[in-house]
Motif scaffolding. Structure first.
Motif, PDB file in Angstrom:
ATOM      1  N   SER A 130       0.888  -1.480   0.110  1.00 35.56           N
ATOM      2  CA  SER A 130       0.025  -0.061  -0.003  1.00 35.56           C
ATOM      3  C   SER A 130       0.906   1.277  -0.192  1.00 35.56           C
ATOM      4  CB  SER A 130      -0.843  -0.054   1.026  1.00 35.56           C
ATOM      5  OG  SER A 130      -1.641  -1.158   1.449  1.00 35.56           O
ATOM      6  N   TRP A 188      -7.513   5.057   2.036  1.00 36.68           N
ATOM      7  CA  TRP A 188      -6.629   4.243   2.598  1.00 36.68           C
ATOM      8  C   TRP A 188      -7.247   3.062   2.669  1.00 36.68           C
ATOM      9  CZ3 TRP A 188      -1.607   3.943   2.074  1.00 36.68           C
ATOM     10  CH2 TRP A 188      -0.994   5.263   1.850  1.00 36.68           C
ATOM     11  N   TRP A 189      -8.501   2.736   2.986  1.00 28.18           N
ATOM     12  CA  TRP A 189      -8.882   1.355   3.421  1.00 28.18           C
ATOM     13  C   TRP A 189      -9.072   0.596   1.932  1.00 28.18           C
ATOM     14  CZ3 TRP A 189      -8.834  -2.534   6.067  1.00 28.18           C
ATOM     15  CH2 TRP A 189      -9.973  -3.489   6.088  1.00 28.18           C
ATOM     16  N   GLU A 190      -9.462   1.420   1.034  1.00 23.06           N
ATOM     17  CA  GLU A 190      -9.464   0.760  -0.437  1.00 23.06           C
ATOM     18  C   GLU A 190      -8.223   0.191  -0.818  1.00 23.06           C
ATOM     19  OE1 GLU A 190     -12.685   0.674  -1.656  1.00 23.06           O
ATOM     20  OE2 GLU A 190     -11.754  -0.572  -3.368  1.00 23.06           O
ATOM     21  N   MET A 208      -5.690  -0.512   0.918  1.00 25.72           N
ATOM     22  CA  MET A 208      -5.207  -1.927   2.030  1.00 25.72           C
ATOM     23  C   MET A 208      -6.132  -3.064   1.944  1.00 25.72           C
ATOM     24  SD  MET A 208      -3.367   0.356   5.173  1.00 25.72           S
ATOM     25  CE  MET A 208      -2.688  -1.059   5.604  1.00 25.72           C
ATOM     26  N   ASN A 209      -7.368  -3.204   1.571  1.00 24.67           N
ATOM     27  CA  ASN A 209      -8.305  -3.968   1.870  1.00 24.67           C
ATOM     28  C   ASN A 209      -7.937  -5.166   1.108  1.00 24.67           C
ATOM     29  OD1 ASN A 209     -10.193  -5.646   2.882  1.00 24.67           O
ATOM     30  ND2 ASN A 209     -11.762  -4.585   1.502  1.00 24.67           N
TER      31      ASN A 209
END
Lengths: 110, 290
Positions: free
Chosen positions: A60, A81-83, A85-86
Motif C-alpha cells: 500500500s 486508504w482502506w480501499e 489496503m483491503n
C-alpha cells in the motif's frame, strides 16, 4: 444535494474502472508472492499472517508513493486508504493457497 | 500436541498436488470460453420497446444531476417539460397510450412470456456450466485421490475441521494440519479466483461466484427482471413524471452565477458573505471613480 454527490458527479468512469483493476492486480500479485515467500521461509501460524499484514502495508505504501506520487489518496481512489489496503476474501484465499503450496513443496516433501 | 513430522513420498507431490492444480486452472479457463460460446446474442428488440426503456433512462439521467446541473435553464426546462408531457400522454409506450379499461393491467406472467423464458434458460445454462465441472472434479478427486495425506497446512485449525479436512483418513489422533486431497481442492477453488481474474480479465466466467457472496438466485431473478416485459411502464412513467417535477424544484445550473464567482476569485469584486453584505454596490462604484 450534499457535496459528496456533487463530487461523485465529477468522477470519470473509465478512469475509476481502470484504477480499480490496477489496484486489484497489484493486491493479488502482492498476496500471492507474500504467500510464496512465507511458504519457502517455512513460516508457521502467526509468523505467516504477520508477513501477510506486513506485505499488505508495504504494497500500500509502495502504491501510494509510486503511483499516487505521495499526494492525497482521496484524489486517486474513492474510499481512501482502506480501499488500497483491503485485500478482500479472494486475496486472503490466494495467500493461503500459495503459502500451503510452497510450504509443502519445500518443507514437507523430501 | 505432538507435532510429529510425517515423511511424504515426493511422488505424491508430482502426481497429485500439481495435477490437481493444473486441472483446476485448465477447467476454469475452459468454463470461461464455453460460457462465452454459449452466450446467445442479445435479441433485437422492437424500436418501440427500446424507446420505452430509453425514455425512462433519459429522464433519470436528467434528474441525477439536477442540483448541480451542467445544462443551462432553457435546455433543462424544455427537455424536462417535453418528457413530462410525453409520459403523461403515454406517447412513448410500446403499445400506444393506455386504454380506459383496467382489466388487462396485470403484468405478463414470466413463465408464459416467451422472451423471459429465454432469459431464464440462459441464466440456468450458465449455472449448469459453473456447477457441473466442479462436481465432476470433486468426484474425480474422491475416486482417485482418496485415503492418503497430501499436504500439511502451515497454520493450525480446530478439531472441528478434522472431518472435512481429513475425509477418508481414519486416524483420530493425527494433527488437523495434515489434510487430504479434497481440502487441497477447496483451497484451489477459492484461491485461484485471483489468477483467473489476472489471465481472463475482470468479468470472467471461471471465478467462483457463489463464494464471492452473489447468491445463485441472483441470476434467476436478474433474468426475470431484465428491462422489459414484467415491468408496468404506465406506472413507471407516472412515477417518473412526479420525480421530474420534484427535480425541477431542485434544479440549479452550475453556471448560474459564474461571473460573480470568477470575479470574486480574481479579487475584482469583494467577497459577499451573508454576514456582512451591506450594500456593497455603493463602495464599488466609489472606488471606480477614485
Amino acid at each position: 444535494m450534499s457535496s459528496d454527490d456533487a463530487r461523485l458527479q465529477l468522477l470519470y468512469a473509465p478512469h475509476v474502472t481502470s484504477n480499480t483493476a490496477t489496484l486489484a492486480t497489484y493486491k493479488w500479485l502482492c498476496t500471492s508472492f507474500a504467500g510464496s515467500i512465507a511458504g519457502v521461509l517455512g513460516l508457521e501460524n502467526y509468523a505467516g499472517f504477520a508477513l501477510f499484514v506486513g506485505s499488505i502495508v508495504l504494497t500500500s505504501v509502495g502504491v501510494w508513493v509510486l503511483l499516487c506520487g505521495g499526494k492525497d489518496v482521496d484524489r486517486f481512489v474513492q474510499g481512501g486508504w482502506w480501499e488500497i489496503m483491503n485485500p478482500g476474501q479472494e486475496n486472503i484465499a490466494s495467500f493461503i493457497l500459495f503459502w500451503t503450496l510452497f510450504y509443502g513443496i519445500v518443507h514437507v516433501y523430501d | 500436541m505432538a507435532l510429529e513430522s510425517l515423511y511424504l513420498d515426493p511422488a505424491i507431490r508430482d502426481w497429485v498436488l500439481f495435477p490437481i492444480t493444473l486441472v483446476m486452472i485448465l477447467v476454469g479457463v475452459l468454463r470461461h470460453y464455453v460460457t462465452q460460446l454459449l452466450n446467445s446474442a442479445p435479441k433485437a428488440q422492437l424500436r418501440k420497446a427500446i424507446r420505452e426503456q430509453r425514455a425512462l433512462v433519459r429522464s433519470q439521467i436528467l434528474r441525477a444531476t439536477a442540483a448541480e446541473s451542467p445544462i443551462p435553464p432553457t435546455y433543462y426546462h424544455s427537455i424536462s417539460s417535453s418528457l413530462s408531457s410525453a409520459f403523461a400522454a403515454g406517447s412513448f409506450l410500446k403499445d400506444g397510450p393506455p386504454k380506459e379499461d383496467d382489466k388487462d393491467r396485470t403484468p405478463p406472467n414470466p413463465l408464459s412470456d416467451p422472451s423471459q423464458m429465454e432469459g431464464m434458460m440462459d441464466g440456468m445454462k450458465k449455472q449448469m456450466v459453473m456447477m457441473v465441472p466442479q462436481m465432476v472434479i470433486m468426484g474425480w478427486i474422491n475416486f482417485f485421490f482418496q485415503g492418503f495425506v497430501l499436504i500439511k497446512l502451515p497454520f493450525p485449525l480446530t478439531l472441528g475441521w478434522k472431518p472435512m479436512m481429513q475425509r477418508g483418513i481414519e486416524t483420530p489422533d493425527m494433527d488437523v494440519r495434515w489434510v487430504s486431497s479434497l481440502s487441497w481442492y477447496f483451497l484451489n477453488l477459492f484461491g485461484l479466483n485471483g489468477l483467473f481474474r489476472l489471465i481472463l480479465g475482470s468479468d470472467n466466467a471461471a471465478a467462483d461466484q457463489q463464494s464471492m457472496g452473489a447468491s445463485p438466485f441472483a441470476a434467476a431473478s436478474g433474468a426475470a427482471a431484465t428491462p422489459g416485459a414484467p415491468q408496468d411502464f404506465v406506472k413507471l412513467f407516472t412515477a417518473e413524471r412526479d420525480n421530474l417535477d420534484l427535480s425541477e424544484g431542485l434544479y440549479k445550473w452550475t453556471g448560474a452565477d459564474v461571473e460573480r464567482r470568477v470575479l470574486e476569485k480574481w479579487g475584482k469584486l469583494p467577497k459577499s458573505d451573508a454576514a456582512d453584505s451591506v450594500v456593497p454596490a455603493v463602495s464599488a462604484s466609489k472606488r471606480k471613480t477614485a
